[in-house]
Design an enzyme around this catalytic site. Structure first.
Site, short mmCIF file in Angstrom:
data_model
loop_
_atom_site.label_atom_id
_atom_site.label_comp_id
_atom_site.label_asym_id
_atom_site.label_seq_id
_atom_site.Cartn_x
_atom_site.Cartn_y
_atom_site.Cartn_z
N GLY A 1 -27.37 8.19 12.12
CA GLY A 1 -26.70 8.07 10.83
C GLY A 1 -26.64 6.64 10.38
O GLY A 1 -27.28 5.75 10.96
N GLY A 2 -25.82 6.40 9.36
CA GLY A 2 -25.75 5.07 8.79
C GLY A 2 -25.18 4.03 9.73
O GLY A 2 -25.46 2.84 9.60
N MET A 3 -24.37 4.46 10.69
CA MET A 3 -23.73 3.51 11.61
C MET A 3 -24.40 3.44 12.97
O MET A 3 -24.00 2.65 13.81
CB MET A 3 -22.26 3.89 11.78
N GLY A 4 -25.41 4.27 13.24
CA GLY A 4 -26.05 4.16 14.54
C GLY A 4 -26.67 5.45 15.02
O GLY A 4 -26.94 6.36 14.26
N LYS B 1 -21.96 7.23 20.90
CA LYS B 1 -22.45 6.69 19.64
C LYS B 1 -22.78 5.20 19.81
O LYS B 1 -21.91 4.39 20.15
CB LYS B 1 -21.42 6.87 18.54
N VAL C 1 -26.63 8.61 17.97
CA VAL C 1 -25.76 9.37 18.87
C VAL C 1 -26.61 9.91 20.02
O VAL C 1 -27.65 10.53 19.80
CB VAL C 1 -25.07 10.53 18.14
N ASP D 1 -14.90 9.72 4.35
CA ASP D 1 -16.30 10.15 4.39
C ASP D 1 -16.42 11.63 4.74
O ASP D 1 -17.27 12.03 5.54
CB ASP D 1 -17.09 9.31 5.40
#
Length: 533
Positions: free
Chosen positions: A23-26, A43, A28, A141
């Site tokens: 995803g946008g943050m990393g 994550k 998994v 979100d």
């Protein structure tokens, strides 16, 4: 899914096996906690190579805040955060590994979500958001990709990476957009502070997407999408009419005019529960709540449905156990329509086998009925003298373990093992058009314990009636309605609610968690011996 190649350990404890999604943050990873001997999801935060050192530190703080915010929450519909480890100069969030499919992927794979399931998911998310908001946390979100749906229909809200916590300064830079534009409330698009109402707007757009496959304001371009959120009304022309009021209420442009979580849940409950026909249930609810042992005021509530009242929480301290195999064929029309799917792509998910597809339109699904495990024949004879028969004055019967201490209180009968490590209970309630799953969901919401983790919740066939099961693990607290439970001890319980005509029975079997497997043979014998009136 990508594999890390050679075995990789994080913080000398968490072994990574494969990636589950990005995803946008990393990224998994599916992992394993070698210390506590359990699977986990890990994550990994990904820093773009061109990022400035100051922004890199900003992301580290934001990741730590995600773990801190989510770890404060203890709710069955919110992913559990276990740990934050640091490796290679960046944080790794260790969380519960959830066997489920993201809602957006479920819709892409199987088509439109049925109305009752939309309502059910909505109610679960409202309960999760209510818990977060009560703790001073705004998710910011909420979207289909952050809602995981298990094969039993229970849903979990994930990814608190953008959460706003009271007392923390905002990490969003001026001029940037945090969140998914198509699911951002109008006030957030205008750059105003996000509040609980912002999450409710996003949930409305999410429920719309569960049916239509996209946000009502998705325009393919970020600026066009944000302009539509500010200037246009959601197009509900292709949406089932029964969903119009709740969607309009949740996606009202003015936060002050938006539905509250309680109002939205009441409207969705009407869609998710078959309406009863007996107006006398209001009086019944009050009468039974006064008789049932161990129920708090909240546990005595009644759910208003279609102008009548369905008693849903008066059985919060009782249940039934079935130990038959869990297969797709054991799901009824509502449960069989729930998608569980193939490869999951969101934090905390793993791969599972395909199940019965959700129909492309919100229509009824054929009922899948395997060979029923419960019967209404006479109770089987126990080996030797291990069990004794009990014939209730109300007409039902059961065989219980010899030597267990009995107790009775109005419509509830229980038996406690002498050492307090196991308990059997049966409650009876008069209902009209009762829904066993509604009874169990209410019991789940009102269950009082230190920690509760649902293992499964499903509808099962029952000859001449309807039944549903809830299996879960819980840890006893210092106080609670179950006075026999030892504080700090972990218990495992599997309940079944059975509705036959105008009567509902809830039978519970509870044992110490460590004894569960060893007690299965005895459980089968006892449970086969239950005969309704």
């Amino acid at each position: 899914m990508e594999s890390p190649g050679a075995e990789r350990m994080i913080a000398r404890r968490y072994r990574l096996s494969r990636t589950l999604g990005q995803g946008g943050m990393g990224v998994v990873w599916e992992g394993y906690d070698t210390l506590l001997d359990r699977p986990v999801a890990v994550k990994e935060v990904i820093f773009p190579p061109e990022i400035a050192p100051a922004e890199r530190q900003n992301l580290v703080i934001r990741t730590i805040r995600e773990a801190r915010a989510a770890a404060r929450l203890n709710h069955s519909a919110i992913v559990s955060i276990y740990d934050v480890a640091e490796e290679d100069g960046r944080p790794w969030i260790v969380m519960e590994l959830i066997r489920a499919m993201p809602l957006d992927e479920m819709v892409r794979t199987y088509g439109a979500t049925p109305i009752r399931q939309v309502a059910d998911i909505g109610c679960q998310m409202l309960s999760a958001l209510r818990a977060a908001h009560a703790a001073g946390i705004v998710h910011r979100d909420v979207k289909p990709g952050n809602i995981l749906v298990r094969e039993d229909g229970t849903a979990v809200l994930t990814d608190f990476g953008l959460a706003t916590v009271e007392g923390d300064a905002s990490l969003t830079q001026v001029g940037t957009v945090a969140g998914s534009p198509a699911f951002m409330a109008p006030e957030r698009v205008r750059g105003e502070k996000a509040g609980p109402a912002s999450d409710l707007w996003a949930l409305g757009a999410t429920l719309y997407a569960a049916v239509m496959g996209r946000s009502p304001f998705e325009r393919g371009d970020t600026m066009a999408t944000m302009n539509a959120i500010l200037e246009e009304e959601p197009d509900l022309s292709r949406m089932p009419r029964v969903l119009h009021p709740v969607l309009r209420g949740l996606m009202a442009r003015d936060p002050e005019q938006r539905l509250t979580a309680d109002q939205a849940e009441e409207m969705l409950a009407v869609l998710g529960t078959p309406p009863p026909r007996d107006p006398a249930l209001r009086r019944l609810s009050r009468a039974v709540a006064q008789r049932m042992p161990g129920l708090s005021g909240r546990g005595r509530r009644a759910l208003v449905v279609g102008g009548a009242v369905t008693t849903v929480a008066v059985l919060a301290t009782v249940g039934w156990v079935t130990l038959g195999p869990r297969t797709p064929a054991s799901l009824t029309a509502d449960a069989a329509s729930r998608a569980t799917g193939r490869t999951a792509t969101t934090a905390g998910t793993v791969t599972s086998e395909p199940r019965t597809p959700v129909p492309a339109t919100p229509a009824a699904t054929a009922d899948a009925r395997p060979t029923p495990t419960p019967t209404r024949t006479a109770a089987p004879r126990a080996r030797g003298s291990a069990l004794r028969a009990w014939n209730s004055p109300h007409g039902w019967s059961i065989r219980y373990p010899r030597g267990w201490k009995p107790s009775r209180r109005q419509s509830f009968t229980g038996w406690l093992r002498r050492d307090g490590g196991a308990h059997l209970g049966v409650a009876e309630l008069s209902v009209a058009d009762g829904d066993p799953m509604t009874l169990l969901r209410a019991a789940r919401d009102d269950f009082v314990a230190r920690r509760v983790r649902t293992i499964r919740m499903r509808t099962v066939p029952y000859p001449g009636g309807a039944a549903a099961e809830w299996e879960f693990v819980w840890v006893a607290g210092e106080s609670g309605p179950r006075r026999w439970a030892r504080p700090g001890q972990a218990y495992r319980e599997l309940r079944r609610a059975v509705v036959v005509g105008d009567l509902a029975y809830v039978v519970e079997w509870t044992t110490l968690k460590r004894e569960w497997q060893g007690q299965r043979r005895l459980l089968r014998t006892v449970l086969r011996g239950f005969t309704p009136k």
